[in-house]
Design a protein around this motif. Sequence first.
Motif, PDB file in Angstrom:
ATOM      1  N   LYS A  90       0.817  -1.259  -0.020  1.00  0.00           N
ATOM      2  CA  LYS A  90       0.071   0.000   0.016  1.00  0.00           C
ATOM      3  C   LYS A  90       0.948   1.312   0.176  1.00  0.00           C
ATOM      4  O   LYS A  90       0.702   2.205  -0.786  1.00  0.00           O
ATOM      5  N   ILE A  91       1.889   1.528   0.854  1.00  0.00           N
ATOM      6  CA  ILE A  91       2.948   2.343   0.817  1.00  0.00           C
ATOM      7  C   ILE A  91       3.731   2.608  -0.367  1.00  0.00           C
ATOM      8  O   ILE A  91       3.784   3.622  -0.943  1.00  0.00           O
ATOM      9  N   HIS A  92       4.162   1.418  -0.915  1.00  0.00           N
ATOM     10  CA  HIS A  92       4.700   1.377  -2.041  1.00  0.00           C
ATOM     11  C   HIS A  92       3.783   2.130  -3.471  1.00  0.00           C
ATOM     12  O   HIS A  92       4.206   2.814  -4.258  1.00  0.00           O
ATOM     13  N   LEU A  93       2.576   1.765  -3.326  1.00  0.00           N
ATOM     14  CA  LEU A  93       1.545   2.447  -4.370  1.00  0.00           C
ATOM     15  C   LEU A  93       1.363   4.018  -4.138  1.00  0.00           C
ATOM     16  O   LEU A  93       0.719   4.753  -5.145  1.00  0.00           O
ATOM     17  N   GLU A  94       1.558   4.474  -3.023  1.00  0.00           N
ATOM     18  CA  GLU A  94       1.353   5.637  -2.726  1.00  0.00           C
ATOM     19  C   GLU A  94       2.121   6.993  -3.429  1.00  0.00           C
ATOM     20  O   GLU A  94       1.714   8.010  -3.724  1.00  0.00           O
ATOM     21  N   GLY A  95       3.277   6.698  -3.693  1.00  0.00           N
ATOM     22  CA  GLY A  95       4.341   7.558  -4.321  1.00  0.00           C
ATOM     23  C   GLY A  95       4.685   7.152  -5.787  1.00  0.00           C
ATOM     24  O   GLY A  95       4.070   6.378  -6.592  1.00  0.00           O
ATOM     25  N   ASP A  96       5.745   7.792  -6.606  1.00  0.00           N
ATOM     26  CA  ASP A  96       5.935   7.409  -7.673  1.00  0.00           C
ATOM     27  C   ASP A  96       6.757   6.213  -7.601  1.00  0.00           C
ATOM     28  O   ASP A  96       7.124   5.412  -6.526  1.00  0.00           O
ATOM     29  N   ILE A  97       6.903   5.284  -8.804  1.00  0.00           N
ATOM     30  CA  ILE A  97       7.185   4.080  -8.823  1.00  0.00           C
ATOM     31  C   ILE A  97       8.707   3.630  -8.213  1.00  0.00           C
ATOM     32  O   ILE A  97       8.563   2.566  -7.536  1.00  0.00           O
ATOM     33  N   ASN A  98       9.555   4.748  -8.204  1.00  0.00           N
ATOM     34  CA  ASN A  98      10.723   4.345  -7.652  1.00  0.00           C
ATOM     35  C   ASN A  98      10.888   5.029  -6.140  1.00  0.00           C
ATOM     36  O   ASN A  98      11.971   5.163  -5.782  1.00  0.00           O
ATOM     37  N   ASP A  99       9.808   5.766  -5.672  1.00  0.00           N
ATOM     38  CA  ASP A  99      10.014   6.305  -4.386  1.00  0.00           C
ATOM     39  C   ASP A  99      10.502   5.279  -3.227  1.00  0.00           C
ATOM     40  O   ASP A  99      11.420   5.243  -2.424  1.00  0.00           O
ATOM     41  N   ILE A 100       9.763   4.153  -3.267  1.00  0.00           N
ATOM     42  CA  ILE A 100      10.247   3.034  -2.326  1.00  0.00           C
ATOM     43  C   ILE A 100      10.032   1.621  -2.707  1.00  0.00           C
ATOM     44  O   ILE A 100       8.883   1.328  -3.337  1.00  0.00           O
ATOM     45  N   GLU A 101      10.868   0.715  -2.577  1.00  0.00           N
ATOM     46  CA  GLU A 101      10.753  -0.775  -2.873  1.00  0.00           C
ATOM     47  C   GLU A 101      11.011  -1.488  -1.511  1.00  0.00           C
ATOM     48  O   GLU A 101      11.784  -1.090  -0.846  1.00  0.00           O
TER      49      GLU A 101
END
Length: 282
Positions: A90-101
């Motif tokens: 859910k957090i991964h989907l919040e920002g740009d695709i490379n914001d957090i993995e």
Amino acid sequence: MSFVYAEKINGTLDIMCDTKIGLDRFAGASFSKEQIEAIIKYGIVKISIICPEIAIAFAGNNIFLASKLFNLLYEMRTFSTQDVVDMAYKIHLEGDINDIEFIVASCEESELSLYCIKGREVLEDCQFAWIGSPTAHREFQMVRNKDNNGRASDRTRMAFLEIVQSCSDDSVGGFCIAAGHNQSLNALGYRECKTFQNSKSQIVKSGDNIKFYMSAMDGGFSFEQIPISEEDLLLRIDQMEYAILYSRRFRMCDKDKNNTQLFSLMLPMRVYEDEMGNWKRG
């Protein structure tokens, strides 16, 4: 962007990360001057052991989203591996695709599991997983596949170490940190190990002095990785008077302690051991 790699092979599970962090990752964050200086110099550990059964590794352009995940888990108090995976996605989907993995590792009910969360999807039951720099991963694969001799886990660790030292992507670097599954305890934790990181190749011109013995400042050094607890990891560097403590519970001042953006991140501080064997901030 960092580089994190994990693999599950022959009944073992290993996770490795670099520690380098760029200044741009802290835009808008409120750090103490002392903490900023330590992070620039020593980076952060991008693997957190949140309980004996679950570890979370992260990479990306907004590491504070990892802290957001840790805050949510702290508020829940109790959670399963699937809860962690769902919240991380859910957090991964919040920002740009490379914001957090994220990579989530688990040994719940004595079953080793790896989940990789990137590219807007969750990959389950992975035998291996990587997040962060595609360049680092490509170079890592090339190095790892050059030699098929020896144990697979040893080849993986040596290849990862080489990439941390020499990756053409300058967002990758610092120390090589290792964690994994302890079979005797059936728990995840940081590895106790000794590592030598070599200096980069140097050009020697005619008439130049040749410097055989390299210091930590020059790039050649060895260090012992000593796990103190799930929350604290000590690096004792042979070429330094001081050691480095990465911790998610010890902070340099109230400003850092009360900053929710830093919650549960493994941040560095310089420490030393006194004559009585007590560790003190350097």
